[in-house]
Enzyme design. Structure first.
Site, mmCIF file in Angstrom:
data_model
loop_
_atom_site.group_PDB
_atom_site.id
_atom_site.type_symbol
_atom_site.label_atom_id
_atom_site.label_comp_id
_atom_site.label_asym_id
_atom_site.label_seq_id
_atom_site.Cartn_x
_atom_site.Cartn_y
_atom_site.Cartn_z
ATOM 1 N N GLY A 81 0.819 -1.209 0.000
ATOM 2 C CA GLY A 81 0.000 0.000 0.000
ATOM 3 C C GLY A 81 0.853 1.258 0.000
ATOM 4 N N GLY A 84 2.090 3.653 -5.103
ATOM 5 C CA GLY A 84 1.717 4.272 -6.374
ATOM 6 C C GLY A 84 1.151 3.302 -7.392
ATOM 7 N N LYS A 85 0.477 2.244 -6.920
ATOM 8 C CA LYS A 85 -0.093 1.259 -7.847
ATOM 9 C C LYS A 85 -1.129 1.885 -8.771
ATOM 10 C CE LYS A 85 -1.591 -1.428 -4.629
ATOM 11 N NZ LYS A 85 -1.064 -0.673 -3.474
ATOM 12 N N THR A 86 -2.005 2.714 -8.202
ATOM 13 C CA THR A 86 -3.077 3.305 -9.003
ATOM 14 C C THR A 86 -2.511 4.222 -10.074
ATOM 15 O OG1 THR A 86 -4.640 3.188 -7.151
ATOM 16 C CG2 THR A 86 -5.153 4.723 -8.934
ATOM 17 N N SER A 87 -1.521 5.046 -9.737
ATOM 18 C CA SER A 87 -0.917 5.942 -10.731
ATOM 19 C C SER A 87 -0.255 5.152 -11.847
ATOM 20 C CB SER A 87 0.115 6.864 -10.058
ATOM 21 O OG SER A 87 -0.510 7.731 -9.143
ATOM 22 N N ASP A 109 -9.572 -2.665 -5.684
ATOM 23 C CA ASP A 109 -9.220 -2.235 -4.334
ATOM 24 C C ASP A 109 -10.478 -1.693 -3.661
ATOM 25 O OD1 ASP A 109 -8.232 -1.103 -2.017
ATOM 26 O OD2 ASP A 109 -6.482 -0.211 -2.988
ATOM 27 N N ASN A 333 9.060 2.792 -8.029
ATOM 28 C CA ASN A 333 8.501 4.142 -8.129
ATOM 29 C C ASN A 333 9.192 5.095 -7.149
ATOM 30 O OD1 ASN A 333 6.766 6.129 -9.050
ATOM 31 N ND2 ASN A 333 5.071 5.531 -7.717
#
Length: 396
Positions: A81, A84-87, A109, A333
């Site tokens: 968590g 920056g997975k979503t970005s 998620d 990242n």
């Protein structure tokens, strides 16, 4: 020092922060209003371009392979968590769409961030168009509460509990009463860990089988943090075995009670419950097969250059390997770009990051992956222009 975005990109980001995102109507496949950012010149900063990949020259695993030299359709991004997975997932979706692929990006998620990342309202649990890309791009945020409710109320009748009515319909009413005496009803009414994500992916599989959704040539999943993902990987096997046992038990009991049930008109209800359970089992099997299909699926681990994050990524890769999930890439990242001069804080931070990056090179779980680096930038990555900016750096 941080990687510096262009002044045009900063101006676009300020406009996004000042204007509330317009709500997008999302019913079925709504028409897209094409938007162009002709005046916005996005370029990767020179410092970021100088950032070497840990496997420089591995052309066969570059973005060109993902876009043109493979029929692989599903890309799942996951990791610890806050890395920056979503970005990264959103930037990959934008990159695919701008490369000519009609693309769908899905958040599994429970704490969705796609709306924030795209700076557009994508809520509602239905397909919503994302504005500003060359080819169609749609987003889907699965409503976790609806997933839990679907589990609780399977074959539920008014005035009863989901488990009691469901087991009555399966011909297991006596067993349900015994469980009730043991106060296990609430436990059975609670969805198992990982069900939110599993139902999210199974729903995607369900509607992708419909002809009108065959337009999507690339599907990007923004998955939940590591713990949820690992539970999701084990859930299909768990449900497959559990549902199989329930169906066998139901078959044995049904053979002895079918005559009585038919007299009271409950045979149809019983078969309907069995059919629903069998459909759920089949969908979970498809989820398992999707994860393990090397021809159609790839899992991409996202991390940051800290010892804790790298260690968790190594454990995640080990678990993915045990589940036969194909993994070939690792995104690191928030890497500090090269700089000719550092402040004291930056110098300490760079030293700490260098130690973490060296861990990757020597870690038996991670050293064989294609390493991709994303620089730490001096602005928030939010909105399609910013995601294109990030995607041009990461997905080369």
């Amino acid at each position: 020092m941080l990687a510096t975005a262009s002044p045009h990109l900063h101006a676009a980001a300020r406009r996004l922060s000042l204007a509330a995102p317009a709500r997008v109507r999302s019913m079925g496949l709504p028409p897209r209003r094409p938007v162009r950012y002709a005046s916005l010149r996005l370029r990767a900063p020179a410092a970021a371009e100088a950032t070497p990949s840990a496997k420089e020259g591995v052309d066969e695993l570059g973005f060109e392979e993902m876009a043109t030299r493979t029929t692989r359709r599903y890309y799942m991004l996951g990791g610890k968590g806050g890395v920056g997975k979503t970005s990264c997932a959103a930037s990959l979706a934008v990159r695919f769409a701008n490369s000519g692929h009609p693309t769908l990006v899905v958040s599994t998620d429970p704490a969705h961030s796609l709306s924030d990342s795209f700076a557009q309202d994508l809520t509602g649990g239905a397909l919503a168009p994302v504005e500003g890309t060359d080819s169609p791009l749609f987003a889907l945020e699965i409503n976790p509460e609806k997933s839990r409710e679907e589990f609780r109320t399977i074959n539920q009748k008014n005035g009863g509990t989901g488990v009691k009515d469901f087991m009555d319909g399966m011909g297991l009413g006596i067993l349900a009463e015994q469980l009730g005496e043991l106060k296990l009803g609430e436990l059975l009414d609670t969805p198992p860990p990982g069900l939110d994500e599993a139902i999210a992916i199974s729903k995607v599989i369900q509607f992708l089988e419909a002809p009108e959704y065959s337009m999507f040539s690339r599907i990007v999943f923004d998955t939940a943090p590591t713990g949820h993902t690992l539970r999701l990987l084990s859930l299909p096997d768990f449900l497959d075995a559990s549902i199989g046992k329930i169906l066998k038990l139901r078959s044995k009991i049904a053979s002895a009670t079918s005559a009585i049930k038919s007299v009271f008109g409950q045979e149809v209800q019983q078969q309907d419950a069995a059919n629903k359970l069998e459909q759920l089992r089949e969908r979970m099997v498809k989820v398992r097969e999707l994860f393990r299909d090397t021809e159609s699926t790839e899992f991409i681990i996202v991390t940051i250059p800290t010892v804790m994050a790298i260690s968790e990524s190594a454990r995640l890769h080990s678990s993915l390997q045990k589940e036969s999930v194909p993994v070939r890439r690792l995104i690191v990242n928030q890497v500090l770009p090269p700089s000719s001069s550092d402040c004291k804080f930056c110098a300490i931070k760079r030293k700490d990051q260098t130690r973490a990056l060296d861990m990757i090179k020597n870690d038996p779980e991670l050293m064989g992956l294609n390493i991709m680096q994303a620089p730490l930038v001096d602005m928030e990555i939010r909105g399609v222009p910013a995601l294109k900016f990030l995607g041009d750096i990461v997905w080369k």
